[in-house]
Design a protein around this motif. Structure first.
Motif, PDB file in Angstrom:
ATOM      1  N   GLY A   1       0.813  -1.208   0.000  1.00 51.38           N
ATOM      2  CA  GLY A   1       0.000   0.000   0.000  1.00 51.38           C
ATOM      3  C   GLY A   1       0.847   1.259   0.000  1.00 51.38           C
ATOM      4  N   GLN A   2       0.399   2.255  -0.732  1.00 52.96           N
ATOM      5  CA  GLN A   2       1.102   3.541  -0.772  1.00 52.96           C
ATOM      6  C   GLN A   2       1.144   4.197   0.602  1.00 52.96           C
ATOM      7  N   PHE A   3       0.304   3.732   1.484  1.00 58.03           N
ATOM      8  CA  PHE A   3       0.131   4.316   2.815  1.00 58.03           C
ATOM      9  C   PHE A   3       0.818   3.488   3.893  1.00 58.03           C
ATOM     10  N   LEU A   4       1.546   2.434   3.509  1.00 55.87           N
ATOM     11  CA  LEU A   4       2.152   1.527   4.479  1.00 55.87           C
ATOM     12  C   LEU A   4       3.670   1.547   4.414  1.00 55.87           C
ATOM     13  N   SER A   5       4.284   1.264   5.544  1.00 56.36           N
ATOM     14  CA  SER A   5       5.729   1.052   5.572  1.00 56.36           C
ATOM     15  C   SER A   5       6.025  -0.344   5.052  1.00 56.36           C
ATOM     16  N   ALA A   6       7.268  -0.559   4.655  1.00 57.59           N
ATOM     17  CA  ALA A   6       7.670  -1.887   4.196  1.00 57.59           C
ATOM     18  C   ALA A   6       7.493  -2.917   5.304  1.00 57.59           C
ATOM     19  N   SER A   7       7.822  -2.549   6.533  1.00 64.30           N
ATOM     20  CA  SER A   7       7.742  -3.503   7.641  1.00 64.30           C
ATOM     21  C   SER A   7       6.316  -3.983   7.883  1.00 64.30           C
ATOM     22  N   ALA A   8       5.327  -3.143   7.583  1.00 62.10           N
ATOM     23  CA  ALA A   8       3.930  -3.506   7.809  1.00 62.10           C
ATOM     24  C   ALA A   8       3.458  -4.607   6.880  1.00 62.10           C
ATOM     25  N   MET A   9       4.175  -4.835   5.772  1.00 61.42           N
ATOM     26  CA  MET A   9       3.755  -5.858   4.821  1.00 61.42           C
ATOM     27  C   MET A   9       3.985  -7.267   5.345  1.00 61.42           C
ATOM     28  N   ARG A  10       4.718  -7.384   6.438  1.00 65.49           N
ATOM     29  CA  ARG A  10       4.902  -8.709   7.049  1.00 65.49           C
ATOM     30  C   ARG A  10       3.555  -9.353   7.385  1.00 65.49           C
TER      31      ARG A  10
END
Length: 269
Positions: free
Chosen positions: A137-146
């Motif tokens: 998501g354009q609104f998310l950090s990379a770490s949140a994709m975990r």
């Protein structure tokens, strides 16, 4: 890649892999022509290739924007591309009930960036057993994709890919934080850089998204340099007249020259 996306050509290649094709399936003739051209290029350059095309565009700014030629018709074209050229195919799904339908025709189900937190959608895609490419998501950090990865894997499907497509920067621009690529690779999944959507300029007053296609090479080179496993590039023989996202697509005539440069960069690294 072989275990995640079965059937991919040159699975043992040391190259990055490529997801490329038109934004949307506009018709059989143009879909086949684009596929034939890209397969010819990727075969010569030993680049594993997955054909990309959206059977329907659900996220449009305006109600009168092109959304598709019909779901079944577009999905059958994707299936024909895959069978004709012997390459895997990928398409977006937008609602849970679409997962099983699309899975009958394509090899990879793609979760759009705006929908990457939709648990039911992720679980429905996972349960098909197909590979699942989740756009960050354009609104998310990379770490949140975990957590998106965990949702798919906890459903018993280990075939997950992540795609970065930039972060929202103000109201009408995106910016790429390349730190996110190694951060997401640490989750143990292949990471792809979307070199075209990351150059979009959304929320234009006209209701038609803008873009900066002149910077596609810059984004692609940087992604390879920091270790991206794959690249996502939307391409079309006539971007100015493409029915969707033409403002940020790469002209098909420019694809081979770009890929040659990127293969050399990858080898140097």
């Amino acid at each position: 890649m072989q275990q995640i996306v079965p059937g991919i050509k040159h699975a043992d290649s040391a190259n990055f892999f490529l997801m490329a094709g038109p934004c949307a399936i506009e018709g059989e003739d143009i879909a086949m022509r684009i596929a034939e051209r890209i397969v010819s290029i990727t075969d010569r350059l030993d680049i594993p290739y997955i054909y990309k095309g959206s059977y329907r565009k659900a996220n449009r700014s305006r109600a009168d924007s092109f959304t598709g030629i019909g779901d079944e018709k577009a999905l059958k074209i994707l299936q024909k591309v895959g069978r004709t050229f012997g390459v895997p195919t990928v398409t977006d799904i937008h609602e849970s009930h679409e997962a099983a339908m699309a899975a009958e025709y394509v090899d990879v189900l793609q979760i759009p960036a705006f929908l990457c937190r939709q648990t039911e959608l992720l679980l429905a895609a996972a349960k098909t057993g197909k590979a699942v490419n989740i756009k960050k998501g354009q609104f998310l950090s990379a770490s949140a994709m975990r957590f998106a990865v965990d949702k798919v894997k906890d459903s018993g499907n280990e075939r997950v890919l992540l795609t970065d497509r930039g972060n929202t920067f103000g109201y009408q621009d995106l910016i790429v934080d390349f730190r996110g690529i190694p951060e997401m690779r640490a989750f143990g999944v292949p990471v792809i850089m979307d070199c075209t959507h990351s150059l979009q300029q959304p929320n234009q007053p006209s209701g038609v998204t803008g873009g900066k296609p002149a910077l596609i090479e810059t984004i692609a080179k940087a992604a390879i340099a920091v270790g991206a496993d794959g690249l996502f590039i939307e391409t079309h023989p006539d971007p100015a007249n493409a029915k969707s996202d033409g403002a940020n697509m790469l002209h098909l005539d420019l694809l081979e020259e770009l890929l040659v440069k990127l293969v050399r960069l990858r080898a140097a690294l």
